[in-house]
Write a protein that holds these residues in place. Structure first.
Motif, PDB file in Angstrom:
ATOM      1  N   PRO A  32      66.203  60.420  60.343  1.00  0.00           N
ATOM      2  CA  PRO A  32      67.016  59.217  60.165  1.00  0.00           C
ATOM      3  C   PRO A  32      66.167  57.992  59.836  1.00  0.00           C
ATOM      4  O   PRO A  32      65.065  57.846  60.343  1.00  0.00           O
ATOM      5  CB  PRO A  32      67.713  59.039  61.513  1.00  0.00           C
ATOM      6  N   GLY A  33      66.684  57.161  58.956  1.00  0.00           N
ATOM      7  CA  GLY A  33      66.013  55.893  58.665  1.00  0.00           C
ATOM      8  C   GLY A  33      64.986  55.936  57.555  1.00  0.00           C
ATOM      9  O   GLY A  33      64.943  55.060  56.711  1.00  0.00           O
ATOM     10  N   SER A  34      64.140  56.931  57.540  1.00  0.00           N
ATOM     11  CA  SER A  34      63.087  57.049  56.541  1.00  0.00           C
ATOM     12  C   SER A  34      62.651  58.509  56.473  1.00  0.00           C
ATOM     13  O   SER A  34      62.481  59.150  57.501  1.00  0.00           O
ATOM     14  CB  SER A  34      61.901  56.168  56.927  1.00  0.00           C
ATOM     15  N   THR A  35      62.468  59.011  55.293  1.00  0.00           N
ATOM     16  CA  THR A  35      62.096  60.417  55.154  1.00  0.00           C
ATOM     17  C   THR A  35      60.616  60.647  55.457  1.00  0.00           C
ATOM     18  O   THR A  35      59.817  59.709  55.459  1.00  0.00           O
ATOM     19  CB  THR A  35      62.367  60.923  53.721  1.00  0.00           C
ATOM     20  N   GLY A  36      60.280  61.894  55.673  1.00  0.00           N
ATOM     21  CA  GLY A  36      58.883  62.258  55.866  1.00  0.00           C
ATOM     22  C   GLY A  36      58.046  61.956  54.638  1.00  0.00           C
ATOM     23  O   GLY A  36      56.871  61.609  54.734  1.00  0.00           O
ATOM     24  N   MET A  37      58.639  62.093  53.462  1.00  0.00           N
ATOM     25  CA  MET A  37      57.930  61.782  52.214  1.00  0.00           C
ATOM     26  C   MET A  37      57.536  60.309  52.189  1.00  0.00           C
ATOM     27  O   MET A  37      56.402  59.965  51.886  1.00  0.00           O
ATOM     28  CB  MET A  37      58.804  62.090  50.992  1.00  0.00           C
ATOM     29  N   GLU A  38      58.492  59.444  52.512  1.00  0.00           N
ATOM     30  CA  GLU A  38      58.210  58.005  52.538  1.00  0.00           C
ATOM     31  C   GLU A  38      57.153  57.677  53.596  1.00  0.00           C
ATOM     32  O   GLU A  38      56.260  56.859  53.357  1.00  0.00           O
ATOM     33  CB  GLU A  38      59.496  57.220  52.829  1.00  0.00           C
ATOM     34  N   THR A  39      57.252  58.338  54.731  1.00  0.00           N
ATOM     35  CA  THR A  39      56.288  58.117  55.808  1.00  0.00           C
ATOM     36  C   THR A  39      54.892  58.535  55.363  1.00  0.00           C
ATOM     37  O   THR A  39      53.922  57.801  55.575  1.00  0.00           O
ATOM     38  CB  THR A  39      56.713  58.889  57.072  1.00  0.00           C
ATOM     39  N   ALA A  40      54.788  59.696  54.733  1.00  0.00           N
ATOM     40  CA  ALA A  40      53.485  60.176  54.256  1.00  0.00           C
ATOM     41  C   ALA A  40      52.886  59.211  53.237  1.00  0.00           C
ATOM     42  O   ALA A  40      51.688  58.920  53.280  1.00  0.00           O
ATOM     43  CB  ALA A  40      53.625  61.570  53.649  1.00  0.00           C
ATOM     44  N   GLU A  41      53.719  58.705  52.338  1.00  0.00           N
ATOM     45  CA  GLU A  41      53.233  57.755  51.330  1.00  0.00           C
ATOM     46  C   GLU A  41      52.673  56.494  51.975  1.00  0.00           C
ATOM     47  O   GLU A  41      51.696  55.920  51.491  1.00  0.00           O
ATOM     48  CB  GLU A  41      54.367  57.389  50.365  1.00  0.00           C
ATOM     49  N   LYS A  42      53.277  56.055  53.077  1.00  0.00           N
ATOM     50  CA  LYS A  42      52.820  54.840  53.760  1.00  0.00           C
ATOM     51  C   LYS A  42      51.590  55.090  54.619  1.00  0.00           C
ATOM     52  O   LYS A  42      50.780  54.186  54.818  1.00  0.00           O
ATOM     53  CB  LYS A  42      53.954  54.261  54.600  1.00  0.00           C
ATOM     54  N   ILE A  43      51.438  56.305  55.132  1.00  0.00           N
ATOM     55  CA  ILE A  43      50.314  56.640  56.008  1.00  0.00           C
ATOM     56  C   ILE A  43      49.033  56.882  55.221  1.00  0.00           C
ATOM     57  O   ILE A  43      47.952  56.433  55.615  1.00  0.00           O
ATOM     58  CB  ILE A  43      50.650  57.898  56.848  1.00  0.00           C
ATOM     59  N   LYS A  44      49.122  57.610  54.118  1.00  0.00           N
ATOM     60  CA  LYS A  44      47.935  58.060  53.380  1.00  0.00           C
ATOM     61  C   LYS A  44      46.953  56.941  53.013  1.00  0.00           C
ATOM     62  O   LYS A  44      45.753  57.129  53.174  1.00  0.00           O
ATOM     63  CB  LYS A  44      48.338  58.847  52.132  1.00  0.00           C
ATOM     64  N   PRO A  45      47.396  55.767  52.549  1.00  0.00           N
ATOM     65  CA  PRO A  45      46.418  54.730  52.200  1.00  0.00           C
ATOM     66  C   PRO A  45      45.605  54.219  53.399  1.00  0.00           C
ATOM     67  O   PRO A  45      44.456  53.827  53.247  1.00  0.00           O
ATOM     68  CB  PRO A  45      47.277  53.599  51.622  1.00  0.00           C
ATOM     69  N   PHE A  46      46.204  54.243  54.587  1.00  0.00           N
ATOM     70  CA  PHE A  46      45.527  53.719  55.779  1.00  0.00           C
ATOM     71  C   PHE A  46      44.734  54.790  56.524  1.00  0.00           C
ATOM     72  O   PHE A  46      43.780  54.473  57.221  1.00  0.00           O
ATOM     73  CB  PHE A  46      46.542  53.077  56.727  1.00  0.00           C
ATOM     74  N   LEU A  47      45.140  56.040  56.377  1.00  0.00           N
ATOM     75  CA  LEU A  47      44.451  57.169  57.013  1.00  0.00           C
ATOM     76  C   LEU A  47      44.219  58.255  55.968  1.00  0.00           C
ATOM     77  O   LEU A  47      44.838  59.316  56.005  1.00  0.00           O
ATOM     78  CB  LEU A  47      45.286  57.726  58.182  1.00  0.00           C
ATOM     79  N   PRO A  48      43.327  58.006  55.020  1.00  0.00           N
ATOM     80  CA  PRO A  48      43.165  58.954  53.911  1.00  0.00           C
ATOM     81  C   PRO A  48      42.668  60.334  54.343  1.00  0.00           C
ATOM     82  O   PRO A  48      42.889  61.310  53.633  1.00  0.00           O
ATOM     83  CB  PRO A  48      42.149  58.267  52.999  1.00  0.00           C
ATOM     84  N   ASN A  49      42.036  60.433  55.504  1.00  0.00           N
ATOM     85  CA  ASN A  49      41.507  61.720  55.946  1.00  0.00           C
ATOM     86  C   ASN A  49      42.453  62.500  56.841  1.00  0.00           C
ATOM     87  O   ASN A  49      42.159  63.640  57.188  1.00  0.00           O
ATOM     88  CB  ASN A  49      40.168  61.525  56.665  1.00  0.00           C
ATOM     89  N   VAL A  50      43.574  61.891  57.241  1.00  0.00           N
ATOM     90  CA  VAL A  50      44.514  62.614  58.085  1.00  0.00           C
ATOM     91  C   VAL A  50      45.152  63.750  57.281  1.00  0.00           C
ATOM     92  O   VAL A  50      45.488  63.579  56.108  1.00  0.00           O
ATOM     93  CB  VAL A  50      45.594  61.679  58.696  1.00  0.00           C
ATOM     94  N   LYS A  51      45.256  64.900  57.896  1.00  0.00           N
ATOM     95  CA  LYS A  51      45.906  66.055  57.269  1.00  0.00           C
ATOM     96  C   LYS A  51      47.366  66.033  57.697  1.00  0.00           C
ATOM     97  O   LYS A  51      47.669  65.871  58.877  1.00  0.00           O
ATOM     98  CB  LYS A  51      45.265  67.368  57.713  1.00  0.00           C
TER      99      LYS A  51
END
Length: 108
Positions: free
Chosen positions: A61-80
């Motif tokens: 709800p509220g935001s998809t996992g795809m959108e979340t991943a797009e927002k996370i990757k620039p700040f945590l580029p090494n997170v899998k």
């Protein structure tokens, strides 16, 4: 002693989230450092927890996992990021985001 992999679980289903925590806690190489109930909760907790790996549901709800991943990757580029979802039609989109792994829920 080898450092454990710091894992955070993000899934809106309490039943599935708790099942994942129980199952993955059995692996001696993993440390479950936290969970989030949706994308907004995840974005608040991730900076403090600093996970190595995320399991991420795509449909929340509220935001998809795809959108979340797009927002996370620039700040945590090494997170899998491992997408775990029942929506297999998102697999190609997941790999275009350089997602580490995609696992359909029915395969777990």
């Amino acid at each position: 002693m080898e450092r454990k992999i710091r894992l955070m679980i993000i899934d809106d289903s309490a039943v599935y989230r708790n099942w994942l925590i129980t199952q993955l806690s059995k692996d001696e190489h993993l440390e479950i450092i936290g969970y989030a109930t949706d994308a907004f909760d995840a974005r608040k907790k991730i900076p403090a927890l600093k996970p190595d790996v995320l399991t991420l549901d795509i449909e929340m709800p509220g935001s998809t996992g795809m959108e979340t991943a797009e927002k996370i990757k620039p700040f945590l580029p090494n997170v899998k990021i491992i997408f775990i979802t029942s929506h297999i039609e998102y697999a190609i989109d997941a790999f275009e985001l350089s997602i580490f792994r995609y696992v359909p829920k029915n395969e777990i």
